[in-house]
Design a protein around this motif. Sequence first.
Motif, PDB file in Angstrom:
ATOM      1  N   SER A  81       2.308  -6.679 -12.397  1.00  0.00           N
ATOM      2  CA  SER A  81       3.572  -7.114 -13.002  1.00  0.00           C
ATOM      3  C   SER A  81       3.439  -7.564 -14.451  1.00  0.00           C
ATOM      4  CB  SER A  81       4.178  -8.261 -12.182  1.00  0.00           C
ATOM      5  OG  SER A  81       3.317  -9.387 -12.191  1.00  0.00           O
ATOM      6  N   ARG A  82       2.213  -7.753 -14.918  1.00  0.00           N
ATOM      7  CA  ARG A  82       2.008  -8.234 -16.286  1.00  0.00           C
ATOM      8  C   ARG A  82       0.951  -7.412 -17.005  1.00  0.00           C
ATOM      9  NH1 ARG A  82       4.286 -13.044 -17.724  1.00  0.00           N
ATOM     10  NH2 ARG A  82       5.322 -14.193 -16.053  1.00  0.00           N
ATOM     11  N   PHE A  83       1.171  -7.243 -18.304  1.00  0.00           N
ATOM     12  CA  PHE A  83       0.206  -6.530 -19.139  1.00  0.00           C
ATOM     13  C   PHE A  83      -0.857  -7.535 -19.563  1.00  0.00           C
ATOM     14  CE2 PHE A  83      -1.295  -4.952 -23.270  1.00  0.00           C
ATOM     15  CZ  PHE A  83      -1.675  -3.672 -22.907  1.00  0.00           C
ATOM     16  N   ILE A  84      -2.065  -7.433 -18.998  1.00  0.00           N
ATOM     17  CA  ILE A  84      -3.098  -8.450 -19.234  1.00  0.00           C
ATOM     18  C   ILE A  84      -4.280  -7.905 -20.036  1.00  0.00           C
ATOM     19  CG2 ILE A  84      -2.483  -9.803 -17.209  1.00  0.00           C
ATOM     20  CD1 ILE A  84      -4.751  -8.461 -15.703  1.00  0.00           C
ATOM     21  N   SER A  85      -4.042  -6.827 -20.789  1.00  0.00           N
ATOM     22  CA  SER A  85      -5.116  -6.253 -21.600  1.00  0.00           C
ATOM     23  C   SER A  85      -5.084  -6.737 -23.050  1.00  0.00           C
ATOM     24  CB  SER A  85      -5.044  -4.720 -21.574  1.00  0.00           C
ATOM     25  OG  SER A  85      -5.290  -4.231 -20.275  1.00  0.00           O
ATOM     26  N   LEU A  86      -4.126  -7.630 -23.374  1.00  0.00           N
ATOM     27  CA  LEU A  86      -4.059  -8.135 -24.743  1.00  0.00           C
ATOM     28  C   LEU A  86      -5.361  -8.818 -25.129  1.00  0.00           C
ATOM     29  CD1 LEU A  86      -0.475  -9.654 -25.049  1.00  0.00           C
ATOM     30  CD2 LEU A  86      -1.319  -7.525 -26.028  1.00  0.00           C
ATOM     31  N   SER A  87      -5.846  -8.516 -26.314  1.00  0.00           N
ATOM     32  CA  SER A  87      -7.113  -9.077 -26.773  1.00  0.00           C
ATOM     33  C   SER A  87      -6.881 -10.191 -27.781  1.00  0.00           C
ATOM     34  CB  SER A  87      -7.964  -7.967 -27.414  1.00  0.00           C
ATOM     35  OG  SER A  87      -9.079  -8.516 -28.071  1.00  0.00           O
ATOM     36  N   GLY A  88      -7.555 -11.317 -27.558  1.00  0.00           N
ATOM     37  CA  GLY A  88      -7.455 -12.426 -28.497  1.00  0.00           C
ATOM     38  C   GLY A  88      -8.030 -12.077 -29.856  1.00  0.00           C
ATOM     39  N   ILE A  89      -9.061 -11.231 -29.857  1.00  0.00           N
ATOM     40  CA  ILE A  89      -9.694 -10.836 -31.125  1.00  0.00           C
ATOM     41  C   ILE A  89      -8.693 -10.109 -32.025  1.00  0.00           C
ATOM     42  CG2 ILE A  89     -11.501  -9.421 -32.162  1.00  0.00           C
ATOM     43  CD1 ILE A  89     -12.537 -11.879 -30.761  1.00  0.00           C
ATOM     44  N   SER A  90      -7.787  -9.339 -31.425  1.00  0.00           N
ATOM     45  CA  SER A  90      -6.784  -8.630 -32.222  1.00  0.00           C
ATOM     46  C   SER A  90      -5.873  -9.623 -32.943  1.00  0.00           C
ATOM     47  CB  SER A  90      -5.956  -7.695 -31.335  1.00  0.00           C
ATOM     48  OG  SER A  90      -5.221  -8.432 -30.370  1.00  0.00           O
ATOM     49  N   GLY A  91      -5.587 -10.758 -32.294  1.00  0.00           N
ATOM     50  CA  GLY A  91      -4.780 -11.798 -32.938  1.00  0.00           C
ATOM     51  C   GLY A  91      -5.487 -12.397 -34.136  1.00  0.00           C
ATOM     52  N   VAL A  92      -6.798 -12.587 -34.005  1.00  0.00           N
ATOM     53  CA  VAL A  92      -7.589 -13.123 -35.118  1.00  0.00           C
ATOM     54  C   VAL A  92      -7.550 -12.175 -36.307  1.00  0.00           C
ATOM     55  CG1 VAL A  92      -9.913 -13.777 -35.876  1.00  0.00           C
ATOM     56  CG2 VAL A  92      -9.107 -14.446 -33.601  1.00  0.00           C
ATOM     57  N   PHE A  93      -7.736 -10.885 -36.044  1.00  0.00           N
ATOM     58  CA  PHE A  93      -7.724  -9.897 -37.121  1.00  0.00           C
ATOM     59  C   PHE A  93      -6.349  -9.814 -37.776  1.00  0.00           C
ATOM     60  CE2 PHE A  93     -11.822  -8.562 -35.682  1.00  0.00           C
ATOM     61  CZ  PHE A  93     -12.391  -7.887 -36.749  1.00  0.00           C
ATOM     62  N   ALA A  94      -5.289  -9.871 -36.964  1.00  0.00           N
ATOM     63  CA  ALA A  94      -3.928  -9.843 -37.517  1.00  0.00           C
ATOM     64  C   ALA A  94      -3.716 -11.027 -38.447  1.00  0.00           C
ATOM     65  CB  ALA A  94      -2.906  -9.863 -36.386  1.00  0.00           C
ATOM     66  N   GLY A  95      -4.219 -12.191 -38.047  1.00  0.00           N
ATOM     67  CA  GLY A  95      -4.102 -13.385 -38.888  1.00  0.00           C
ATOM     68  C   GLY A  95      -4.874 -13.266 -40.183  1.00  0.00           C
TER      69      GLY A  95
END
Length: 205
Positions: A21-35
């Motif tokens: 029911s949930r998309f749980i493949s989001l990567s925290g590292i991608s958030g760091v790079f976006a920042g």
Amino acid sequence: MENKNYQEDLLHIRKMMEKSSRFISLSGISGVFAGLFALAGAVYVYFLFQKNGVDYFEATVKYYEKDIVIHLILVAFLIMVLAVISGAYFTIRKSKKNNLTIWDSTTKKLLVNFAIPLAIGGFFCAGLVYHHLHGLLAPTTLIFYGLALFNAGNYTYSDVKYLGLCEISLGIISVFFLGYGLFFWAIGFGVLHIVYGIVMHKKYK
């Protein structure tokens, strides 16, 4: 012993339901790079202002020449492209590592719910540029991006909703400090993403 097995079965069922029911493949590292991309873009824009004789820390709502506005749009577009590419790369890598399906009905719902507020915000920003209301661009992008995250949080980690609420709150605050749009933009898209990415990476790695 039977009680222990029963609890393990419930935990297993709960995990299976969450995966479906949930998309749980989001990567925290991608958030760091976006920042990091956003912070680099903010620094570049600051020096661009200086080069064109704009005193940013004068903290007044300014009217920018067409060339500067076009330049700012290109920088924002480049940051978005880099963030999307890095996000896709780290998310796909995480999904493969955990043997998760990356493209299913949940993914589609997440993208639709994320894209609608973002698209509306994009058209609204185009109207602001058309009417030369440049001072409202930073608050508007933060608010609509926050709404998009909050919407998407229904189909992925609940932490995404909290990030969305932080972005919305920052956007509302920045409405009252229009001369500091770049500063709030750097905090929202830069610092908050990095903090969120680190927390997500440690929590769901």
